[in-house]
Motif scaffolding. Sequence first.
Motif, PDB file in Angstrom:
ATOM      1  N   LEU A 224       0.831  -1.216   0.000  1.00  0.00           N
ATOM      2  CA  LEU A 224       0.000   0.000   0.000  1.00  0.00           C
ATOM      3  C   LEU A 224       0.860   1.259   0.000  1.00  0.00           C
ATOM      4  CD1 LEU A 224      -2.554  -1.087   2.772  1.00  0.00           C
ATOM      5  CD2 LEU A 224      -2.674  -1.524   0.320  1.00  0.00           C
ATOM      6  N   ALA A 225       1.955   1.249  -0.753  1.00  0.00           N
ATOM      7  CA  ALA A 225       2.927   2.339  -0.726  1.00  0.00           C
ATOM      8  C   ALA A 225       2.643   3.346  -1.833  1.00  0.00           C
ATOM      9  CB  ALA A 225       4.349   1.800  -0.866  1.00  0.00           C
ATOM     10  N   GLU A 226       2.995   4.616  -1.552  1.00  0.00           N
ATOM     11  CA  GLU A 226       2.924   5.656  -2.578  1.00  0.00           C
ATOM     12  C   GLU A 226       4.114   5.576  -3.524  1.00  0.00           C
ATOM     13  OE1 GLU A 226       2.640   9.358  -0.543  1.00  0.00           O
ATOM     14  OE2 GLU A 226       0.456   9.270  -0.380  1.00  0.00           O
ATOM     15  N   GLY A 227       5.195   4.982  -3.081  1.00  0.00           N
ATOM     16  CA  GLY A 227       6.394   4.845  -3.886  1.00  0.00           C
ATOM     17  C   GLY A 227       7.349   3.863  -3.246  1.00  0.00           C
ATOM     18  N   ALA A 228       8.217   3.257  -4.063  1.00  0.00           N
ATOM     19  CA  ALA A 228       9.185   2.295  -3.546  1.00  0.00           C
ATOM     20  C   ALA A 228      10.432   2.348  -4.409  1.00  0.00           C
ATOM     21  CB  ALA A 228       8.604   0.887  -3.525  1.00  0.00           C
ATOM     22  N   HIS A 229      11.575   1.998  -3.814  1.00  0.00           N
ATOM     23  CA  HIS A 229      12.818   1.917  -4.571  1.00  0.00           C
ATOM     24  C   HIS A 229      13.818   1.079  -3.791  1.00  0.00           C
ATOM     25  CE1 HIS A 229      14.809   3.428  -8.205  1.00  0.00           C
ATOM     26  NE2 HIS A 229      15.938   3.278  -7.519  1.00  0.00           N
ATOM     27  N   VAL A 230      14.807   0.537  -4.536  1.00  0.00           N
ATOM     28  CA  VAL A 230      15.848  -0.317  -3.957  1.00  0.00           C
ATOM     29  C   VAL A 230      17.171   0.425  -4.045  1.00  0.00           C
ATOM     30  CG1 VAL A 230      17.047  -2.521  -4.113  1.00  0.00           C
ATOM     31  CG2 VAL A 230      14.583  -2.402  -4.570  1.00  0.00           C
ATOM     32  N   PHE A 231      17.910   0.421  -2.937  1.00  0.00           N
ATOM     33  CA  PHE A 231      19.213   1.080  -2.862  1.00  0.00           C
ATOM     34  C   PHE A 231      20.270   0.059  -2.467  1.00  0.00           C
ATOM     35  CE2 PHE A 231      16.130   4.384  -2.137  1.00  0.00           C
ATOM     36  CZ  PHE A 231      16.618   5.454  -2.874  1.00  0.00           C
ATOM     37  N   ALA A 232      21.415   0.152  -3.116  1.00  0.00           N
ATOM     38  CA  ALA A 232      22.571  -0.674  -2.745  1.00  0.00           C
ATOM     39  C   ALA A 232      23.466   0.137  -1.821  1.00  0.00           C
ATOM     40  CB  ALA A 232      23.337  -1.119  -3.987  1.00  0.00           C
ATOM     41  N   ILE A 233      24.005  -0.534  -0.795  1.00  0.00           N
ATOM     42  CA  ILE A 233      24.886   0.126   0.169  1.00  0.00           C
ATOM     43  C   ILE A 233      26.308  -0.103  -0.302  1.00  0.00           C
ATOM     44  CG2 ILE A 233      25.576   0.260   2.577  1.00  0.00           C
ATOM     45  CD1 ILE A 233      22.856  -0.906   3.322  1.00  0.00           C
ATOM     46  N   THR A 234      26.998   0.979  -0.693  1.00  0.00           N
ATOM     47  CA  THR A 234      28.339   0.865  -1.277  1.00  0.00           C
ATOM     48  C   THR A 234      29.431   1.325  -0.326  1.00  0.00           C
ATOM     49  OG1 THR A 234      28.102   3.058  -2.268  1.00  0.00           O
ATOM     50  CG2 THR A 234      27.402   1.169  -3.582  1.00  0.00           C
ATOM     51  N   GLY A 235      29.125   2.127   0.687  1.00  0.00           N
ATOM     52  CA  GLY A 235      30.154   2.633   1.590  1.00  0.00           C
ATOM     53  C   GLY A 235      30.604   1.564   2.579  1.00  0.00           C
ATOM     54  N   THR A 236      31.854   1.687   3.017  1.00  0.00           N
ATOM     55  CA  THR A 236      32.362   0.764   4.041  1.00  0.00           C
ATOM     56  C   THR A 236      32.333   1.398   5.422  1.00  0.00           C
ATOM     57  OG1 THR A 236      34.614   1.539   3.547  1.00  0.00           O
ATOM     58  CG2 THR A 236      33.848  -0.457   2.399  1.00  0.00           C
ATOM     59  N   GLY A 237      32.809   2.637   5.522  1.00  0.00           N
ATOM     60  CA  GLY A 237      32.757   3.338   6.807  1.00  0.00           C
ATOM     61  C   GLY A 237      31.471   4.122   6.911  1.00  0.00           C
ATOM     62  N   LYS A 238      31.452   5.244   6.190  1.00  0.00           N
ATOM     63  CA  LYS A 238      30.249   6.059   6.132  1.00  0.00           C
ATOM     64  C   LYS A 238      29.282   5.469   5.123  1.00  0.00           C
ATOM     65  CE  LYS A 238      28.701  10.804   5.401  1.00  0.00           C
ATOM     66  NZ  LYS A 238      29.129  12.179   5.030  1.00  0.00           N
ATOM     67  N   VAL A 239      28.000   5.431   5.477  1.00  0.00           N
ATOM     68  CA  VAL A 239      27.000   4.820   4.608  1.00  0.00           C
ATOM     69  C   VAL A 239      26.836   5.648   3.338  1.00  0.00           C
ATOM     70  CG1 VAL A 239      24.572   4.199   4.392  1.00  0.00           C
ATOM     71  CG2 VAL A 239      25.782   3.783   6.536  1.00  0.00           C
ATOM     72  N   ALA A 240      26.957   4.960   2.187  1.00  0.00           N
ATOM     73  CA  ALA A 240      26.740   5.588   0.885  1.00  0.00           C
ATOM     74  C   ALA A 240      25.711   4.749   0.137  1.00  0.00           C
ATOM     75  CB  ALA A 240      28.034   5.696   0.092  1.00  0.00           C
ATOM     76  N   LEU A 241      24.691   5.392  -0.408  1.00  0.00           N
ATOM     77  CA  LEU A 241      23.603   4.701  -1.083  1.00  0.00           C
ATOM     78  C   LEU A 241      23.665   4.951  -2.580  1.00  0.00           C
ATOM     79  CD1 LEU A 241      20.640   5.491   1.336  1.00  0.00           C
ATOM     80  CD2 LEU A 241      22.072   3.463   1.274  1.00  0.00           C
ATOM     81  N   GLN A 242      23.425   3.858  -3.327  1.00  0.00           N
ATOM     82  CA  GLN A 242      23.369   3.960  -4.783  1.00  0.00           C
ATOM     83  C   GLN A 242      22.042   3.355  -5.238  1.00  0.00           C
ATOM     84  OE1 GLN A 242      26.571   2.089  -6.848  1.00  0.00           O
ATOM     85  NE2 GLN A 242      25.691   2.364  -8.880  1.00  0.00           N
ATOM     86  N   ALA A 243      21.231   4.157  -5.884  1.00  0.00           N
ATOM     87  CA  ALA A 243      19.926   3.683  -6.334  1.00  0.00           C
ATOM     88  C   ALA A 243      20.089   2.675  -7.459  1.00  0.00           C
ATOM     89  CB  ALA A 243      19.072   4.852  -6.799  1.00  0.00           C
TER      90      ALA A 243
END
Length: 619
Positions: free
Chosen positions: A41-60
């Motif tokens: 029942l979501a208005e929107g959805a997306h998948v993100f890959a976590i690429t950072g090792t120390g600080k979290v970095a997201l790649q759609a």
Amino acid sequence: MAAVNINEFISRLRALRKRNFHSSPEVFWADFVNIAEVLCLAEGAHVFAITGTGKVALQAEVVAAEDSLGHPVSPLALPTECEWLPELVVRSVQNGFAAHHDKVPLQAKPHWLCFRLTTQQPRVLLLKIAEENHTRLGDIVLRAQLIADIANDRPETRSDSNNDSNDALSLLSIMPEIYAATPLALSAYALVNSLVSQCNDIDLAAIGWQKGEYIRIECISHFDRFEEKADLVKLYEAALEEAADQHSVLHLSHSSTTDGMIVLAHEQLRRELGCDDLATLVIFGNEGQPIGSVLIVKMKGLIDTGVVHSLTFMLSLLSSRFDDLKVKEDGLWKRFKRRTGRILETLVGPEWLWTKVATVVLSSAMLWLVFGSLSFRVESNGEFLTDRTQLINASQDGLVIDVLATVGDSVERSQTLLTLEKQDLLLQLTELAAERQRYASEEDKARASNDIIETEIAKARGAQIEARSTRVQRMLEETNITSPFAGVIIKGERKDLLGAPIRKGDALMTVARIEDIYLQLLVDERDIHFIELGDRGEFALVSQPLSPLAFEVEKIIPIAVDGGQKGATFQIKAKLLEAPQNWWRPGMTGVAKVDKGDAAPYWILGRKSYNQLRLLLWW
């Protein structure tokens, strides 16, 4: 979910679970995102890959514009300021899922849900849930966790893993039959009987509905009738209530679902039935509260966790259907209470607090303006006056050389107020004295010469000079202007009189006696029709605004006077109802308010504007 084809949706879910997203990742993620939006029942959805090792970095993840069925994929729009997103992803990776709620005043407040996916490279699913679905967040979280393992790129270690998944998903095939059953009781019978017939891990099933504070058994598989007060039926109901009260799935053979939970009723039921395993699942309604529970039993062996997960997923899809059927079977009074409760929750709930407060305040103000009452008082300017006054005029031409009193001064009888120039009068007296001496000498000379005629002429001239001297002497005395009686000067400023040339008859000062003081009001012509003889009110002096004086209307002058820019006004004479004070002075001003009873606030506050508008619109 009512617009979704259940069979088609289940087929898509099965097909997606069999696919490997590495073969065509854009289309796979497009299918996964569209399924997640419909299911959760979501208005929107997306998948993100976590690429950072120390600080979290997201790649759609790259998502195709259309899924495998040609349905368009709507991109998820993130807010401009989302500092909370990295922290949300970290919590979801640690706990399996995490939630964030926007609380921006006077704006939409969506819920953001983040779920960890079971892929080798860390990935998360981000969902945007509308505020109106907040009561179903528990159901949505459960649905999202059931599909979190679809995108699984780990190598298979068991050859029959796909068969297990297919066997679990086969439970979903009974949903059309349940949807087709209209009465709630028939849907419940279809559910429990289909569970036993379609799944080898279920030997017995029972379902009960919430009725008041308790759950009452509705039906048991393979039983058309049963005694509601039987001990075994009571054990069924106790187990169903145990899960509903804790809002959790209770599976006896899996400690992860029972750790920290109360399972006494389940243990007692297992001993009574002599079975190896049983589990109870809760059905949540549209408002997020339990409406019933389902109990499944396996006599020999353990119930597979995949069956429990699939059944949980299926119940989440059927919950809205069950809730609607349950509401339809409720009586008129219960439906009225439910609807009233929802309205009250919307009105007095915590959402849009300040908007509701402003609405309540404005509504209360409007009700007060229409149905309330307010004291109506006619306001006007007022002044202390007395009729015991006397105007002091100049008795001769001259120049004011000294002013011994000014406005507001108390004076005594015969007290000198002003002094006029005396020099000319003194010179005239001197000249007249010299002439009188000369005529006296002429009279003596004529009398010595025995000249009777000259003697009489000189004597007459001397009498004339004496008369002139008397008149000048009197004028000299009148150069000191005095007060005719004891009182207070109410007109005549020192700064205006000192050194001023005056002519005979000019008004110099006004002296008033401090007695018989009354109040004169100047009432606007728009309010004069409200005033009547005998009306009472209060008068506040400018010098003493906190000590109003009571008065009563005594006389209304029926002729208007010019009030300047304020328009015409009418003079009202009022009698003061309090004893006069020593410090009262004629000429003191203030504001008077005449009491005219109570009236509606909207009329009091808007009558002048309404009358003005009528004049503007009149032709």
